[in-house]
Scaffold this active site. Structure first.
Site, PDB file in Angstrom:
ATOM      1  N   GLU A   1      16.338 -18.654  22.355  1.00 31.42           N
ATOM      2  CA  GLU A   1      16.636 -17.351  21.787  1.00 31.42           C
ATOM      3  C   GLU A   1      17.144 -16.410  22.876  1.00 31.42           C
ATOM      4  OE1 GLU A   1      13.528 -16.394  18.424  1.00 31.42           O
ATOM      5  OE2 GLU A   1      12.456 -17.038  20.223  1.00 31.42           O
TER       6      GLU A   1
ATOM      7  N   HIS B   1       7.480 -25.031  14.847  1.00 35.02           N
ATOM      8  CA  HIS B   1       8.887 -25.443  14.847  1.00 35.02           C
ATOM      9  C   HIS B   1       9.129 -26.706  15.666  1.00 35.02           C
ATOM     10  CE1 HIS B   1       9.442 -21.756  12.858  1.00 35.02           C
ATOM     11  NE2 HIS B   1       9.801 -20.987  13.856  1.00 35.02           N
TER      12      HIS B   1
ATOM     13  N   ASP C   1       7.365 -23.250   6.959  1.00 33.80           N
ATOM     14  CA  ASP C   1       7.989 -23.209   8.282  1.00 33.80           C
ATOM     15  C   ASP C   1       9.491 -23.169   8.013  1.00 33.80           C
ATOM     16  OD1 ASP C   1       9.177 -23.642  10.731  1.00 33.80           O
ATOM     17  OD2 ASP C   1       7.732 -25.147  11.390  1.00 33.80           O
ATOM     18  N   HIS C   2      10.106 -22.005   8.214  1.00 28.94           N
ATOM     19  CA  HIS C   2      11.488 -21.841   7.761  1.00 28.94           C
ATOM     20  C   HIS C   2      12.452 -22.795   8.451  1.00 28.94           C
ATOM     21  CE1 HIS C   2      11.737 -19.237  11.361  1.00 28.94           C
ATOM     22  NE2 HIS C   2      13.021 -19.517  11.345  1.00 28.94           N
TER      23      HIS C   2
ATOM     24  N   LYS D   1      12.443 -17.181  25.143  1.00 27.40           N
ATOM     25  CA  LYS D   1      13.119 -15.935  24.803  1.00 27.40           C
ATOM     26  C   LYS D   1      13.955 -15.455  25.986  1.00 27.40           C
ATOM     27  CE  LYS D   1       9.919 -14.336  21.253  1.00 27.40           C
ATOM     28  NZ  LYS D   1      10.942 -14.425  20.199  1.00 27.40           N
TER      29      LYS D   1
ATOM     30  N   ASP E   1       3.492 -19.694  19.265  1.00 25.28           N
ATOM     31  CA  ASP E   1       4.512 -19.106  18.400  1.00 25.28           C
ATOM     32  C   ASP E   1       5.569 -20.107  17.973  1.00 25.28           C
ATOM     33  OD1 ASP E   1       5.740 -16.784  17.129  1.00 25.28           O
ATOM     34  OD2 ASP E   1       7.293 -16.938  18.654  1.00 25.28           O
TER      35      ASP E   1
ATOM     36  N   ARG F   1       0.813  -1.222   0.000  1.00 26.00           N
ATOM     37  CA  ARG F   1       0.000   0.000   0.000  1.00 26.00           C
ATOM     38  C   ARG F   1       0.845   1.269   0.000  1.00 26.00           C
ATOM     39  NH1 ARG F   1      -3.652  -0.267   5.117  1.00 26.00           N
ATOM     40  NH2 ARG F   1      -4.381   1.686   4.199  1.00 26.00           N
TER      41      ARG F   1
ATOM     42  N   LYS G   1       3.540 -18.732   8.590  1.00 25.25           N
ATOM     43  CA  LYS G   1       2.957 -18.970   9.900  1.00 25.25           C
ATOM     44  C   LYS G   1       2.689 -17.621  10.570  1.00 25.25           C
ATOM     45  CE  LYS G   1       6.856 -19.204  13.118  1.00 25.25           C
ATOM     46  NZ  LYS G   1       6.321 -18.365  14.178  1.00 25.25           N
TER      47      LYS G   1
ATOM     48  N   LYS H   1      16.222 -25.411   7.014  1.00 23.81           N
ATOM     49  CA  LYS H   1      17.589 -25.390   7.530  1.00 23.81           C
ATOM     50  C   LYS H   1      18.292 -26.707   7.185  1.00 23.81           C
ATOM     51  CE  LYS H   1      16.633 -22.137  11.272  1.00 23.81           C
ATOM     52  NZ  LYS H   1      17.555 -21.084  10.825  1.00 23.81           N
TER      53      LYS H   1
END
Length: 529
Positions: free
Chosen positions: A244, A268, A205-206, A368, A263, A59, A176, A210
């Site tokens: 993480e 994952h 799903d990245h 996290k 999440d 946009r 996702k 891998k």
């Protein structure tokens, strides 16, 4: 002990089909940080078809030229392009680039997009008029965009797997999170499957892109040494960790709705569990591999209120420090409620009720603001009989352990016992033992960093290989497992606080201690990696 250097160069990959990639959400964070660098690397490697064209939909006020400039600026600031931007590769990526401006909720946008695609394809042979749509947008817009693409004829439905592979084909990549719970995932699947066939849908799903995750299948099924041991007879337990150091990074509003279970676990962690524990597929085709993953997820023991209390530990990060820098508590992050009950850490004990894994616990954790950024799968084997060794040696003998590191320093480490050198320690009851490791490193043994996940997945979508993408029944089965856990977290008390920069709440350690085990250390130094 080091692994021998691998011989031969990295395998040559198949060039992508002729196609126009329509990137919806063309100037968003995902596109700038991940998708443009991945497309650029495909151009560098010569893997984009000469007829590849890119169309951005957003946009913001841009035209074709300023959109190409924005792509160049994104590449210049990216960290994973492999060096300075090569002008020839950039030209291959942006040759004939088009920009379509509009509001995704406005029906007129899709008519403009259709006209743009027809203009691009007017000089292209009919069987090369392939279209790949990437929805890099919030989930709340998925259905509106899918409806718009379908209604205007930009993304026609194909009815068979053969039609979805043969040109001209149409495919959709969907990011996702795929739903917020089982009910919403089913509703989204139903809506998608009324407009498109399953072979056209690529739920990304990245993590599955891998190299180390893909290598799990090669490691298990291409080596006669390990697969016979991959069962309850030899393995004591398996740990799967995605840790993480970052916080919510300005996404407090989203994270308040999701939490760590929605999440990370539904996608994952469940994908890593399925890939690690699945049965051998009949072939390495997408259908066969995904069939086995779904079978594995169906065998996961489901949770009720009692078993959730026994097998789930939740935490929320408080104040602390990461790499010596003080960081705020989750409850102090922007857009987060001060009394938030959202978990930022979870540890879960899972059992797979099938012949191979009966009685073997799988421990899954993600969080996290933890002590280190580590994603890995650790297979802990059963202890060897200690009858040959004196008590002092038996107490220090470590079980064999296999660690598959997904990030960082992607590779595989095998730990075992060896005799400590010294003539005075010849073969005798007094022989001293020491743990040693054999290590395989992608960077060292293959001469470079693994191919980034999005580069692999984009190329797979261009050639029609859905092996590394989730199928509708796979998504729903994962939600069947995670749904009661997320509901319990929503209804429960505030999670146990843990200091940022640590390994999580004490209850996570207790989860393993009750079974006589301990978590593999998060910090690289403590783990000896």
């Amino acid at each position: 002990m080091s692994a021998p250097v691998a011989s031969g160069a990295v395998a040559r990959r198949e060039t992508g089909d002729d196609c126009t990639l329509v990137l919806v959400g063309a100037l968003g964070d995902l596109a700038r940080r991940k998708l443009y660098p991945a497309l650029y690397r495909l151009a560098v490697d010569g893997l984009l078809s000469p007829r590849f064209r890119l169309v951005g939909v957003e946009r913001l006020p841009h035209d074709d030229a300023s959109y190409a400039k924005a792509i160049g600026e994104a590449l210049a600031s990216a960290t994973d392009t492999g060096g300075p931007v090569d002008p020839a590769a950039f030209e291959r990526l942006t040759r004939g680039v088009r920009y379509v401006r509009g509001d995704l909720t406005d029906a007129s946008l899709y008519g403009t997009l259709c006209a743009t695609l027809e203009s691009i394809e007017s000089t292209v042979p009919t069987d090369s008029r392939n279209r790949l749509f990437y929805l890099a947008i919030p989930p709340s817009l998925f259905l509106r965009v899918v409806e718009g693409l379908s209604s205007c004829g930009a993304a026609p439905r194909t009815h068979t797997a053969e039609e979805a592979q043969q040109g001209p084909w149409t495919r959709l990549i969907i990011e996702k999170p795929f739903g917020r719970d089982l009910a919403s995932a089913r509703a989204l699947n139903t809506a998608l499957l009324t407009r498109f066939s399953e072979p056209q849908l690529y739920r990304i799903d990245h993590y599955l892109g891998k190299e180390t995750v893909q290598n799990i299948l090669a490691f298990r099924f291409a080596n006669a040494i390990f697969e016979p041991l991959w069962n309850r007879g030899s393995i004591a337990h398996i740990q799967i960790t995605v840790a993480e150091t970052v916080g919510v990074e300005g996404r407090g509003g989203y994270y308040e709705e999701a939490g760590v279970l929605r999440d990370m676990f539904q996608n994952h962690l469940m994908q890593l569990l399925a890939t690690t524990a699945m049965e051998p597929p009949g072939t390495m085709s997408a259908a066969a591999v995904r069939d086995e993953k779904v079978k594995l997820l169906r065998a996961v023991r489901h949770f009720d209120a009692v078993s959730i209390a026994e097998n789930l530990a939740l935490g929320q990060y408080g104040t602390g420090s990461i790499d010596g820098t003080p960081v705020p508590a989750y409850a102090a992050e922007p857009s987060v409620k001060p009394d938030s009950r959202t978990p930022t850490f979870a540890a879960l004990r899972v059992f797979v009720d099938n012949w191979r894994w009966e009685g073997v616990p799988f421990y899954l954790r993600s969080g996290k603001r933890l002590a280190d950024r580590v994603s890995e799968i650790v297979i802990r084997f059963r202890r060897a009989p200690g009858v040959l060794w004196p008590a002092a040696e038996r107490d220090t003998m470590r079980p064999n352990q296999l660690a598959l590191r997904i990030q960082p320093d992607e590779g595989i480490t095998l730990g075992f016992q060896a005799k400590r050198p010294g003539a005075e320690l010849a073969l005798s009851p007094e022989m001293e033992l020491a743990p040693v490791s054999m290590r395989f490193s992608y960077e060292r043994d293959f001469g470079g960093q693994p191919v980034p996940a999005y580069e692999t997945l984009l190329l797979d979508a261009m050639i029609g290989d859905a092996t590394l993408f989730a199928r509708s029944d796979e998504v729903e089965q994962a939600w069947t497992i995670v749904d009661p856990l997320a509901a319990a977290a929503d209804a429960g008390p505030r999670p146990e606080l843990y200091a940022a920069g640590t390994s999580g709440p004490p209850s996570a350690a207790d989860l393993l201690a009750r079974d006589g085990f301990a978590w593999h250390p998060l910090t690289l130094a403590a783990a000896g990696r």
